[in-house]
Design a protein around this motif. Structure first.
Motif, mmCIF file in Angstrom:
data_model
loop_
_atom_site.group_PDB
_atom_site.id
_atom_site.type_symbol
_atom_site.label_atom_id
_atom_site.label_comp_id
_atom_site.label_asym_id
_atom_site.label_seq_id
_atom_site.Cartn_x
_atom_site.Cartn_y
_atom_site.Cartn_z
ATOM 1 N N LEU A 131 0.819 -1.212 0.000
ATOM 2 C CA LEU A 131 0.000 0.000 0.000
ATOM 3 C C LEU A 131 0.852 1.261 0.000
ATOM 4 C CD1 LEU A 131 -2.825 -1.013 2.489
ATOM 5 C CD2 LEU A 131 -2.974 -0.843 0.011
ATOM 6 N N SER A 132 1.926 1.236 0.767
ATOM 7 C CA SER A 132 2.758 2.431 0.863
ATOM 8 C C SER A 132 3.482 2.728 -0.436
ATOM 9 C CB SER A 132 3.760 2.287 2.012
ATOM 10 O OG SER A 132 3.073 2.191 3.240
ATOM 11 N N ASP A 133 3.708 1.686 -1.242
ATOM 12 C CA ASP A 133 4.306 1.917 -2.546
ATOM 13 C C ASP A 133 3.371 2.745 -3.427
ATOM 14 O OD1 ASP A 133 6.586 0.618 -1.926
ATOM 15 O OD2 ASP A 133 6.081 -1.263 -2.929
ATOM 16 N N GLU A 134 2.071 2.590 -3.185
ATOM 17 C CA GLU A 134 1.080 3.307 -3.983
ATOM 18 C C GLU A 134 0.771 4.671 -3.381
ATOM 19 O OE1 GLU A 134 -2.242 0.730 -4.168
ATOM 20 O OE2 GLU A 134 -1.142 -0.921 -5.087
ATOM 21 N N ARG A 135 0.499 4.690 -2.090
ATOM 22 C CA ARG A 135 0.180 5.956 -1.429
ATOM 23 C C ARG A 135 0.219 5.755 0.082
ATOM 24 N NH1 ARG A 135 -4.307 3.823 -3.650
ATOM 25 N NH2 ARG A 135 -6.088 3.302 -2.326
ATOM 26 N N ASP A 136 0.484 6.832 0.752
ATOM 27 C CA ASP A 136 0.443 6.850 2.208
ATOM 28 C C ASP A 136 0.071 8.286 2.601
ATOM 29 O OD1 ASP A 136 0.596 5.984 4.770
ATOM 30 O OD2 ASP A 136 2.778 5.789 4.856
ATOM 31 N N PRO A 137 -1.012 8.534 3.282
ATOM 32 C CA PRO A 137 -1.774 7.569 4.068
ATOM 33 C C PRO A 137 -2.582 6.577 3.226
ATOM 34 C CG PRO A 137 -2.849 9.703 4.080
ATOM 35 C CD PRO A 137 -1.533 9.904 3.420
ATOM 36 N N VAL A 138 -3.054 5.528 3.904
ATOM 37 C CA VAL A 138 -3.754 4.452 3.215
ATOM 38 C C VAL A 138 -5.216 4.444 3.644
ATOM 39 C CG1 VAL A 138 -1.678 3.046 3.086
ATOM 40 C CG2 VAL A 138 -3.230 2.762 5.043
ATOM 41 N N PRO A 139 -6.118 3.923 2.793
ATOM 42 C CA PRO A 139 -7.531 3.793 3.172
ATOM 43 C C PRO A 139 -7.689 2.708 4.233
ATOM 44 C CG PRO A 139 -7.143 2.842 1.003
ATOM 45 C CD PRO A 139 -5.867 3.494 1.406
ATOM 46 N N VAL A 140 -8.254 3.056 5.359
ATOM 47 C CA VAL A 140 -8.294 2.141 6.502
ATOM 48 C C VAL A 140 -9.090 0.887 6.184
ATOM 49 C CG1 VAL A 140 -8.980 1.896 8.914
ATOM 50 C CG2 VAL A 140 -8.067 4.068 8.094
ATOM 51 N N HIS A 141 -10.305 1.039 5.680
ATOM 52 C CA HIS A 141 -11.151 -0.131 5.450
ATOM 53 C C HIS A 141 -10.549 -1.075 4.421
ATOM 54 C CE1 HIS A 141 -15.264 0.888 7.378
ATOM 55 N NE2 HIS A 141 -14.292 1.471 8.046
#
Length: 396
Positions: A296-306
């Motif tokens: 997920l962090s490779d794509e974006r951070d912050p991340v969608p929680v659900h």
């Protein structure tokens, strides 16, 4: 749940017992910081404050009623000057983690847990019903502000510890204010203003503290709470018990991990050890969270929680089924620590998904800390029969 409002300077949490939040609220108001309360039903801030045409802020009638339990200053002063961006959110609700934006500071107000719970018992008039303090300490409680009840349902001292563990795990960096320290003098409030980045001179903080502690801003609580209008003092437990009895009340893995970290127990359990459960299940969960973080962090951070929670839980189920033979896939046949860890993880997952909305995004490190540390703490405390935060159910 409504959209998140503009970022707060800080989110100030406190266990749902008497920890001295009244003094903190009055000091913040005197120093030009607006205080918002969270609505325990909607989990959004109460719209108590409104800005007038002249730029000053005033409370609604409902706001004055609520603040009347906590602050005489707010209920009697007609208006306040709050510079732009100077606001904090305060309360006992774990859902406040939603408002920990990357730039928002986390604060926790604590008090010696025995003193805090005894003061709460007096405030709620439990003593008037014939229940002694010792009996109250053995009752299994939950609070409406702690939902779902599955995680935060326990005896008072463990309930207090669970809340602190939750907030410390979610916040990462957290400024802890101890009642015993800020009752002794204004310096903790000088430090708090510096932590919040509010440019207030130390002399102004000292003057505000002198005004509050003089008694002129003592809360004007309604009549049913008169029993608690006694002015609390640090280390009140010394009037009721010996040091050995106090230490015995704070014994146990969960309590020692939390209270040792906060400085209330001399028999501290290492926090890292207390937040890691032994067994294959915890190792599997930890590995999956690390792998998910990389993805997920490779794509974006912050991340969608659900999205993160759904992926983690589904992958865990798949991996669990692959590694555990079908004949032992029923949780009740697993070794105790594997059962406890698995159930703790499921409880934490449900809890996180309930606290956050489908649109919420947070830094992955915060989600990882919250999930793993709270899972470990709950799993390690599962042997205590008073801690009822796990329900036997099928995993697969």
């Amino acid at each position: 749940m409504p959209p998140r409002p503009p970022d707060y300077l800080a989110v100030i949490a406190s266990p749902c017992f008497s920890c001295g939040v009244t003094l903190v609220i009055d000091m913040l108001l005197l120093l030009g910081v607006r205080v918002d309360f969270i609505n325990h039903s909607t989990r959004a801030p109460h719209p108590y404050w409104r800005q007038r045409a002249d730029g000053r802020w005033e409370l609604s009638a409902a706001g004055k009623g609520h603040f009347g339990f906590h602050s005489k200053l707010a209920s009697k002063q007609e208006s306040f000057d709050f510079p732009e961006g100077r606001a904090v959110l305060i309360g006992h609700n774990p859902a406040m983690v939603r408002y920990l934006a990357p730039s928002t500071r986390a604060v926790m107000v604590v008090r010696d847990p025995v003193d805090a719970i005894y003061s709460w018992q007096r405030r709620q008039n439990v003593a008037a019903s014939g229940i002694t303090f010792e009996e109250y300490l053995q009752q299994v409680l939950y609070f409406n502000v702690h939902k779902p009840y599955g995680i935060f349902q326990s005896t008072p001292l463990e309930l207090y510890a669970l809340f602190c563990a939750f907030w410390l795990s979610a916040a990462g960096e957290c400024h802890v204010m101890g009642y015993e320290d800020f009752k002794a003098g204004p310096e903790p409030f000088v430090d708090l203003m510096a932590y919040l980045g509010v440019p207030v001179a130390a002399a102004e903080v000292h003057a505000a503290f002198a005004r509050v502690e003089s008694g002129s801003e003592a809360p004007a609580r309604i009549e049913q709470y008169q029993l608690c209008n006694l002015k609390g003092q640090p280390r009140e437990w010394t009037q009721r018990m010996a040091a050995s009895e106090h230490a015995a009340l704070l014994a146990g893995p969960l309590k020692q991990a939390v209270y040792g970290l906060l400085g209330y127990s001399s028999h501290a359990t290492d926090w890292a050890a207390a937040t890691q459960a032994p067994g294959q299940s915890y190792g599997l969960i930890s590995g999956l969270m690390d792998a998910l973080g990389q993805q997920l962090s490779d794509e974006r951070d912050p991340v969608p929680v659900h999205t993160a929670m759904e992926l983690t839980l589904q992958t865990f189920k798949d991996e669990f089924q692959r590694h555990v033979p079908s004949r032992t896939a029923e949780l009740y046949t697993l070794p105790a620590i594997e059962h406890d860890c698995t159930q703790a993880f499921r409880a934490v997952t449900r809890f996180v998904r309930e606290v956050y909305t489908a649109q919420d995004q947070i830094p992955f490190w915060r989600l990882r800390n919250l999930t793993l540390q709270l899972t470990g703490l709950i799993a390690n405390s599962a042997g205590n029969p008073n801690v009822r935060h796990m329900v036997a159910e099928r995993l697969i």
